[in-house]
Each structure stands twice: as C-alpha cells, then as structure tokens.
Design an enzyme around this catalytic site. Structure first.
Site, mmCIF file in Angstrom:
data_model
loop_
_atom_site.group_PDB
_atom_site.id
_atom_site.type_symbol
_atom_site.label_atom_id
_atom_site.label_comp_id
_atom_site.label_asym_id
_atom_site.label_seq_id
_atom_site.Cartn_x
_atom_site.Cartn_y
_atom_site.Cartn_z
ATOM 1 N N ARG A 33 0.815 -1.215 0.000
ATOM 2 C CA ARG A 33 0.000 0.000 0.000
ATOM 3 C C ARG A 33 0.846 1.260 0.000
ATOM 4 N NH1 ARG A 33 -3.929 -0.043 4.946
ATOM 5 N NH2 ARG A 33 -2.891 1.774 5.801
ATOM 6 N N CYS A 36 4.908 1.487 0.647
ATOM 7 C CA CYS A 36 5.649 0.698 -0.342
ATOM 8 C C CYS A 36 5.737 1.456 -1.665
ATOM 9 C CB CYS A 36 4.968 -0.649 -0.543
ATOM 10 S SG CYS A 36 5.710 -1.628 -1.862
ATOM 11 N N HIS A 37 4.617 2.024 -2.094
ATOM 12 C CA HIS A 37 4.612 2.782 -3.345
ATOM 13 C C HIS A 37 5.528 4.007 -3.238
ATOM 14 C CE1 HIS A 37 1.109 0.304 -4.238
ATOM 15 N NE2 HIS A 37 1.114 0.768 -5.473
ATOM 16 N N ARG A 38 5.469 4.708 -2.112
ATOM 17 C CA ARG A 38 6.308 5.900 -1.933
ATOM 18 C C ARG A 38 7.796 5.542 -1.901
ATOM 19 N NH1 ARG A 38 2.674 7.449 2.334
ATOM 20 N NH2 ARG A 38 1.058 8.836 1.537
#
Length: 201
Positions: A33, A36-38
């Site tokens: 979520r 992790c994406h950042r």
C-alpha cells in the site's frame, strides 16, 4: 466457467479480459500500500521481492504468529485511489500484472495498465475475513519496520476473489464509465424532482 489467473501472469493471459469481468487469482499475492509505493517511486528504494508477473493487494492485513509461521486473520482492501499518483510508474518499474484494491483508479493507472499490460481489479469491501480464508500460506514478510499494515506480506492464495475488473489492458475504466453513465441518468431526474419540490429551496 470460472476465469482463474495463475502467477506468473503474462500479458497474453490478460488480452481477452474486459472491464466488468469477474476473475480469480491463484498463486502469489503481495500486500502493498501507500508506504511501499512511496519508497519505490519517491525514495527510489528497490522492493525486496520480485513482483514481475505477480499480483499486489492494496490492503493492511491483520496477522498473527502461529509457531514459526504467520497466519492471516483478516485482509480487506484499502482505497486504491490513494495510490493513483504512483501506480503507473509502479506497474512500469515492477512488472506487476494484477493490482487488487477497493474502488476505482484514475487516468494514470489506466495508462499504466494499457501500456504495460496489467489489470486493476476490485475485491468486495467488508469481506476481509473471507479473504483471509483464501490465503493458504504467508510465505515471506518484508519491511516489518513499517508495522503490520504496511509490511509486504507475500501470500500464496488459491482462487482468491471474486475480483471485478475495473481497468483492463485496452484502457477501459469501469468506474469512470459508470460515473458518466450515472451522471447522464441523474441530471434529468434531478430536474424533474426540482420542478415538484422547488419550494424546499
């Protein structure tokens, strides 16, 4: 007949799937979520697991230790639109083929799914305990310093679903199309109602 995708998923596995189709997943599903994406897109930190051909789940699970293994207790989807600004690049950089979440996503994800051949699919909200029963095993966990919800839980699943296709590899977007359709239907109805209840204004 059930349409079941099995990881590793290839582009050709997705070409005949369209928005509004219902599919299921067998194989590897990794919870992934916001953080992790950042980390990948903003901080350029490589993800410590190969997502190429795999599926990610926008979810913050509840897990518990059972001996030397982890056990999934509850895993419900979180709002996918929170990842909209990252998802196109995320798909490009990781090669992920299935993005599972709640609600729709926008034009950046549309572009990513079309260009790099991936799907966004919706898992029904409110079914987190049911979802947990479809997790056969938690095989690995990474980035535990982020806490339980944001850690990367690498799950082996069997016929995980139902998953409603919201964005396909042809650039179709079910939720965006439905919003337009609903607006077209709504406006004349609102006008008619206002003729009869104008005194309320």
């Amino acid at each position: 007949m059930k349409k079941i995708l099995t990881t590793p998923i290839k582009a050709e596995d997705l070409q005949d799937i369209r928005v509004d189709d219902v599919i299921y997943l067998t194989g590897t599903l990794v919870t992934c979520r916001d953080v992790c994406h950042r980390r990948l897109i903003e901080l350029k930190r490589p993800i410590p697991y190969d997502l190429n051909g795999k599926a990610i789940f926008h979810a913050g699970p509840i897990v518990r230790k059972n001996g030397d293994k982890w056990e999934m207790v509850s895993v419900g989807p979180t709002t996918s639109m929170r990842m909209e600004s990252f998802e196109r690049e995320f798909i490009e950089q990781t090669g992920v083929k299935l993005v599972v979440g709640k609600g729709g996503m926008g034009p950046l994800t549309e572009e990513g799914c079309q260009k790099f051949k991936a799907l966004h699919v919706i898992f029904p909200a409110g079914c987190a305990v049911l979802a947990a029963t479809q997790v056969e095993e938690i095989e690995e966990v990474h980035w535990t310093e982020l806490g339980m919800p944001e850690s990367l839980w690498v799950c082996r699943v069997k016929e995980f679903g139902p998953l409603i296709v919201s964005i396909d590899t042809h650039g179709n977007n079910l939720i965006a199309e439905n919003k337009k359709l609903f607006a077209e239907r709504r406006d004349p109805i609102v006008e008619e109602i206002c003729e009869h209840v104008h005194y309320i204004k």
